[in-house]
Design a protein around this motif. Sequence first.
Motif, PDB file in Angstrom:
ATOM      1  N   ALA A  97       0.830  -1.207   0.000  1.00 55.12           N
ATOM      2  CA  ALA A  97       0.000   0.000   0.000  1.00 55.12           C
ATOM      3  C   ALA A  97       0.863   1.255   0.000  1.00 55.12           C
ATOM      4  O   ALA A  97       0.532   2.255  -0.652  1.00 55.12           O
ATOM      5  CB  ALA A  97      -0.921  -0.007   1.220  1.00 55.12           C
ATOM      6  N   GLY A  98       1.984   1.206   0.717  1.00 52.75           N
ATOM      7  CA  GLY A  98       2.854   2.377   0.787  1.00 52.75           C
ATOM      8  C   GLY A  98       3.488   2.729  -0.542  1.00 52.75           C
ATOM      9  O   GLY A  98       3.779   3.907  -0.811  1.00 52.75           O
ATOM     10  N   LYS A  99       3.710   1.742  -1.396  1.00 56.31           N
ATOM     11  CA  LYS A  99       4.322   2.012  -2.702  1.00 56.31           C
ATOM     12  C   LYS A  99       3.380   2.749  -3.644  1.00 56.31           C
ATOM     13  O   LYS A  99       3.821   3.305  -4.653  1.00 56.31           O
ATOM     14  CB  LYS A  99       4.768   0.697  -3.343  1.00 56.31           C
ATOM     15  N   MET A 149      10.524  12.020   1.742  1.00 53.77           N
ATOM     16  CA  MET A 149       9.710  11.523   2.853  1.00 53.77           C
ATOM     17  C   MET A 149       9.046  10.199   2.498  1.00 53.77           C
ATOM     18  O   MET A 149       9.091   9.236   3.286  1.00 53.77           O
ATOM     19  CB  MET A 149       8.649  12.544   3.259  1.00 53.77           C
ATOM     20  N   ASN A 150       8.444  10.139   1.312  1.00 53.22           N
ATOM     21  CA  ASN A 150       7.751   8.906   0.927  1.00 53.22           C
ATOM     22  C   ASN A 150       8.729   7.751   0.757  1.00 53.22           C
ATOM     23  O   ASN A 150       8.417   6.603   1.089  1.00 53.22           O
ATOM     24  CB  ASN A 150       6.967   9.127  -0.363  1.00 53.22           C
ATOM     25  N   ASN A 154       8.642   4.286   2.938  1.00 52.25           N
ATOM     26  CA  ASN A 154       8.657   2.950   2.351  1.00 52.25           C
ATOM     27  C   ASN A 154       9.890   2.163   2.766  1.00 52.25           C
ATOM     28  O   ASN A 154       9.837   0.933   2.891  1.00 52.25           O
ATOM     29  CB  ASN A 154       8.582   3.056   0.826  1.00 52.25           C
ATOM     30  N   GLU A 155      10.987   2.857   2.992  1.00 52.68           N
ATOM     31  CA  GLU A 155      12.170   2.180   3.527  1.00 52.68           C
ATOM     32  C   GLU A 155      11.866   1.601   4.908  1.00 52.68           C
ATOM     33  O   GLU A 155      12.257   0.474   5.235  1.00 52.68           O
ATOM     34  CB  GLU A 155      13.330   3.167   3.606  1.00 52.68           C
ATOM     35  N   GLY A 309      14.976   9.873   8.742  1.00 55.07           N
ATOM     36  CA  GLY A 309      14.758  10.549   7.465  1.00 55.07           C
ATOM     37  C   GLY A 309      13.355  11.097   7.329  1.00 55.07           C
ATOM     38  O   GLY A 309      13.146  12.192   6.785  1.00 55.07           O
ATOM     39  N   VAL A 310      12.363  10.351   7.821  1.00 58.58           N
ATOM     40  CA  VAL A 310      10.976  10.820   7.762  1.00 58.58           C
ATOM     41  C   VAL A 310      10.811  12.093   8.589  1.00 58.58           C
ATOM     42  O   VAL A 310      10.190  13.075   8.144  1.00 58.58           O
ATOM     43  CB  VAL A 310      10.016   9.721   8.263  1.00 58.58           C
TER      44      VAL A 310
END
Length: 473
Positions: A97-99, A149-150, A154-155, A309-310
Motif C-alpha cells: 500500500a505504501g508504494k 519523505m515517501n 517505504n524504507e 529521514g521521515v
Amino acid sequence: MKRQTRHGYKRYILFICVLLSLFACAVGPDFTAPTQNNVTLNHNPDLFKIEQQPDTYWWKAFNNQEINQLVETYGTNNFSVGIANKTLEASQYALQAGKGVFYPQVTLNTSTAKQNYFLAPIGNLSNQSIYTISTLTATVSYALDLFGMNRRINEGLTAQVATDEALKKGVQLTLIGHMINTALTIAAYQDELKLIDENKNILISIHSLYQQQFDSGLISYDAVNTAQLQINRLNSTRNLLETNLHYAKHLLNALCSLPPDKKTTIHFSIHDISLPPTLPLSISSVWMKQRPDIEAALAQLHLASANVGVARAAQFPNITLSASMGRANTSYSQLLSSNNPIWGISTNLSQSLLSGGTLAANHQRAITLFEQSALNYQQTVINAFKEVSDVMSAINEDRVELNNQTQLLLLQKNSVNLIQANYYSGRVNGIQYLSTLSNVKQTEIDWLNAKVNSLQNTTLWYLALGSTNYPAY
C-alpha cells in the motif's frame, strides 16, 4: 500569441517539477549495517567442526523417525506461528500500500448542489436566482517526493517486513526446539518410570528378605525399617515423575495446538535417539546473520534510521501537482452530453513556518530512538555470543558426564555378573546380590539423565546457531 505563451509557461513549470522529482534527494541518513569482526570461539575440534554445515533439516540429526514426523506434522500447526505469519502478511500489505504513493492518484468525483445566487446587491430579493448544478470531474494528482519523505516511509515499511520475517522465523525455530526437547523429556520420564518400577520390585524383595530375617530373630528391625524407607522414597519420586510427565504431555499438546480431547503420544525411548558424533560450528559472521534475534534487531535499527529521514523530511516543503477535467450542467441527466467542460491545474505547496518546536523535537526524538536501536543491536549480539558460548560449554560438560556414566554403568554391569556367579555359588547372599542390582538401576537412571541433558543441549545448539530450515507453512 498570449495563449501560446501561457501554455508554454505551464509546460515549462511542469517540466521543472518533473525534473526536480527525478533528481530529488532523500534527506536523513542512508542506512549501513554495522560490521562485526569474526570471532573464533574456543571449542573442542573433535566435537565442533567449523567447516561442517548443519543438515538441511537439522532435527534429523537425531535419526529418529518419530521426532521427524512430530516436527513435520506440527511444526507449523501452532497458533503462535500462524499469528506471526499473519503479522508478516499485514506488513507486506502495508508495504504494498505504501508504494502506491509513487504513482499518480486518479479520483472520480460527481456532485449535485442547489445554489442561491443574487444578481443584485443584498436586500433586492427580486433578482434572486435559485438553480441546481451537477458536476462530473476526474482529478489526477501526484506528490513530488523532493526530499524523500515517501521513500523513507517505504524504507521503514520494508524494514518492518524484515523485522516480522525474523520474528516469524524466531517463533518457528523456538517452537520446533521446544517440541523436540519436550518430546525428549516425555521419553526420559517414561524410561525413568520403568527403571523406578524395576528398582522398586528389587527393593520390595530386599525388604521381604530383611523381614524374614527379622522374624527369625537374626537381625534388628532397623534393617527392615531402612528398606521400607527406601521404598517410600522411591514411591515419592515416582509420584513426582508422573506429575511432571503429565505436565510435559500437556505442554506438547499446547505446542502442537491440539485440543484437550486429542493427545500426542511419544513411543520412543531415549536409548533410540542417536547423539550426533560431531556438531556444526560456523564462523561468527555466518551464524550471526542466521539468528532471528539479530536479524530482528538489525531490521529495527534500519527502521529507526528510516524514521530519522521521515522526521527530517517533515521539516521541508511538500509539493503536490494536480489536474482536473470534467463537465457541468444544470441537469444531471444531460451531464455527459453537455458542452460545458470544466478543467483546472493546480500546484499545492505547504511548509510549516511555526510549529512550536514540534518538528525539531520529533527529529531529535527519531535520532535518539535510532541510537537506542543501535545499542539494542549491540547488546543482542553480545547476548548471542553468550548463549552460543554457554551452550557449547554445556555440551562439552554433557559429553564428559555421559561418558563417565557410560563407563560407570559398564563397570557395575560387570560387577553384577561377578556377584551373580558368587550368589549362585553361595559366596554372597540374596540381599547383597539384590542391592547390587538396585545400584545398577540407579546408575541407569543417572545415565538416562546424562543422555537426555546431552540431547536437549544439542537441540539448543542448533537453536543458538539460528538454523533456518523449517517445514513449509
